[in-house]
Scaffold this active site. Structure first.
Site, PDB file in Angstrom:
ATOM      1  N   GLY A   1       0.821  -1.201   0.000  1.00  0.00           N
ATOM      2  CA  GLY A   1       0.000   0.000   0.000  1.00  0.00           C
ATOM      3  C   GLY A   1       0.855   1.252   0.000  1.00  0.00           C
ATOM      4  O   GLY A   1       2.085   1.196  -0.011  1.00  0.00           O
ATOM      5  N   PHE A   2       0.208   2.391   0.038  1.00  0.00           N
ATOM      6  CA  PHE A   2       0.905   3.668  -0.034  1.00  0.00           C
ATOM      7  C   PHE A   2       1.890   3.846   1.126  1.00  0.00           C
ATOM      8  O   PHE A   2       3.103   3.887   0.930  1.00  0.00           O
ATOM      9  CB  PHE A   2      -0.128   4.799  -0.084  1.00  0.00           C
ATOM     10  N   VAL A   3       1.391   3.915   2.350  1.00  0.00           N
ATOM     11  CA  VAL A   3       2.282   4.107   3.498  1.00  0.00           C
ATOM     12  C   VAL A   3       3.109   2.853   3.752  1.00  0.00           C
ATOM     13  O   VAL A   3       4.305   2.933   4.059  1.00  0.00           O
ATOM     14  CB  VAL A   3       1.478   4.488   4.760  1.00  0.00           C
TER      15      VAL A   3
ATOM     16  N   THR B   1      -6.094  -3.476  -2.492  1.00  0.00           N
ATOM     17  CA  THR B   1      -5.923  -2.036  -2.717  1.00  0.00           C
ATOM     18  C   THR B   1      -4.456  -1.673  -2.910  1.00  0.00           C
ATOM     19  O   THR B   1      -4.153  -0.625  -3.491  1.00  0.00           O
ATOM     20  CB  THR B   1      -6.501  -1.208  -1.546  1.00  0.00           C
TER      21      THR B   1
ATOM     22  N   SER C   1      -5.278  -2.472   5.361  1.00  0.00           N
ATOM     23  CA  SER C   1      -6.659  -2.002   5.416  1.00  0.00           C
ATOM     24  C   SER C   1      -6.923  -1.103   4.219  1.00  0.00           C
ATOM     25  O   SER C   1      -6.077  -0.274   3.875  1.00  0.00           O
ATOM     26  CB  SER C   1      -6.945  -1.193   6.692  1.00  0.00           C
TER      27      SER C   1
ATOM     28  N   ALA D   1      -1.578   0.482  12.907  1.00  0.00           N
ATOM     29  CA  ALA D   1      -1.874   1.732  12.204  1.00  0.00           C
ATOM     30  C   ALA D   1      -3.353   2.037  12.367  1.00  0.00           C
ATOM     31  O   ALA D   1      -4.208   1.448  11.711  1.00  0.00           O
ATOM     32  CB  ALA D   1      -1.514   1.601  10.725  1.00  0.00           C
TER      33      ALA D   1
ATOM     34  N   TYR E   1     -15.014   1.766   8.067  1.00  0.00           N
ATOM     35  CA  TYR E   1     -13.603   2.083   8.289  1.00  0.00           C
ATOM     36  C   TYR E   1     -13.384   2.592   9.714  1.00  0.00           C
ATOM     37  O   TYR E   1     -12.505   2.109  10.432  1.00  0.00           O
ATOM     38  CB  TYR E   1     -13.143   3.127   7.279  1.00  0.00           C
TER      39      TYR E   1
ATOM     40  N   LYS F   1     -11.299   0.469  12.722  1.00  0.00           N
ATOM     41  CA  LYS F   1     -10.099   0.976  13.378  1.00  0.00           C
ATOM     42  C   LYS F   1     -10.313   1.114  14.885  1.00  0.00           C
ATOM     43  O   LYS F   1      -9.404   0.822  15.692  1.00  0.00           O
ATOM     44  CB  LYS F   1      -9.702   2.324  12.772  1.00  0.00           C
TER      45      LYS F   1
ATOM     46  N   ARG G   1      -9.108  10.381  -2.194  1.00  0.00           N
ATOM     47  CA  ARG G   1      -8.637  11.336  -1.205  1.00  0.00           C
ATOM     48  C   ARG G   1      -8.294  12.672  -1.875  1.00  0.00           C
ATOM     49  O   ARG G   1      -8.012  12.732  -3.073  1.00  0.00           O
ATOM     50  CB  ARG G   1      -7.444  10.765  -0.447  1.00  0.00           C
TER      51      ARG G   1
END
Length: 320
Positions: free
Chosen positions: A19-21, A44, A84, A123, A154, A158, A195
């Site tokens: 994922g991105f992060v 994703t 996630s 996270a 979501y 979390k 986003r």
């Protein structure tokens, strides 16, 4: 990026590592000398996020769904649970998967950490604060979340993940930490993930109108990905359990963000106002006193500089 806060980890498992992060975390840990196992089902995450990492010594990819277990052969000393769906476009498309990742996936990641005697970092997100009635938000605030709204899959996943992590630490002595990430952005984001930053950048570079929801006065606090990764690794290296906010307290309205992206991208795009999503938070700004005091961490990249780097990266992808 700096890895001054990184402990000498031998083997880190990063769920959601494509994922991105997650992919930025994998790169930072490899830079620090750790072996890294990236776990991702690519629901994703993107293969291109880790293409360069696959060629690096010490990097292993395990394609697996964390809700079904974590088939890790080598015991880790650090588990970073970042799996996630994280953007509205993704968690609205994958509501049950999002909730199962936050529940079953978190449990499997905690069990791996406990069995290995590893440090575990969850996270979490600023979305646990919902549409906050406290501003800025500190870690003692319990939030204002609609448990049955469209964003709840979501938000509540979390919040449950935080509760499960806390219970696991209390019941089994697992070495856990919770980090609440605020609006991270930077290279590696998907232009259509829903986003604000990637949406605005994509639209500006294409000469399309920038779609600002509502009247644009709602605020966010944008943290460049290198700063976010530094904060996560600082929390991993310390013994604190958290939760701890990792974000940039420099608050900006969505209208001002759209104008800034147009300026930095040297775009002729106009701004078009569209309907605001249900339960969209009016404000979002972290109180990072705890991170400053306990971790010695605070963001260093100004929003303008981070946006320039992000726009440059998106422009390179477009030109290829």
């Amino acid at each position: 990026m700096t890895t001054a806060f990184t402990r000498n980890w031998e083997h880190a498992v990063v769920t959601g590592g494509a994922g991105f992060v997650g992919s930025h975390l994998c790169g930072a840990l490899l830079d620090a000398g750790a072996a890294v196992t990236c776990v991702d089902d690519f629901s994703t995450g993107r293969p291109e996020n880790i293409t360069a990492l696959l060629e690096r010594p010490g990097f292993t990819l395990v394609q697996a769904n964390v809700t079904e277990g974590l088939p890790i052969k080598r015991p880790p000393d650090l588990v970073l649970h970042f799996a996630s769906p994280a953007s509205p476009a993704d968690y609205l498309r994958l509501p049950l998967h999002t909730m199962e990742t936050g529940s079953l996936g978190t449990r499997h990641a905690l069990e791996l950490a406990h069995a290995s005697g590893a440090r575990f970092v969850l996270a979490s997100t600023s979305e646990v604060y919902g549409d906050p009635q406290q501003h800025p938000q500190d870690e003692r605030y319990w939030g204002n979340v609609n448990p049955v709204g469209p964003r709840s899959v979501y938000d509540e996943a979390k919040r449950f993940g935080e509760a499960l992590t806390t219970a696991h630490a209390e019941a089994h002595g697992t070495d856990t930490c919770i980090v609440r990430l605020f609006n991270t952005y930077g290279p590696g984001m998907r232009g259509h993930d829903g986003r604000a930053v990637p949406t605005f950048v994509r639209q500006a570079l294409a000469g399309e109108p920038l779609t600002v929801t509502g009247d644009g006065r709602q605020t966010r606090s944008l943290c460049y990905v290198d700063d976010t990764v530094g904060g996560v690794l600082a929390a991993a290296a310390q013994g604190m359990r958290g939760p701890v906010n990792i974000g940039n307290p420099a608050e900006i309205t969505m209208l001002d963000l759209a104008r800034l992206v147009i300026e930095l991208a040297e775009s002729d795009s106009e701004i078009r106002f569209v309907e605001r999503p249900v339960d969209d938070p009016a404000v979002r700004c972290p109180d990072i006193t705890l991170a400053r005091d306990k971790l010695g961490w605070e963001p260093r990249v100004r929003v303008e500089d981070g946006l320039r780097r992000t726009i440059g990266w998106f422009r390179e992808q477009t030109d290829r």
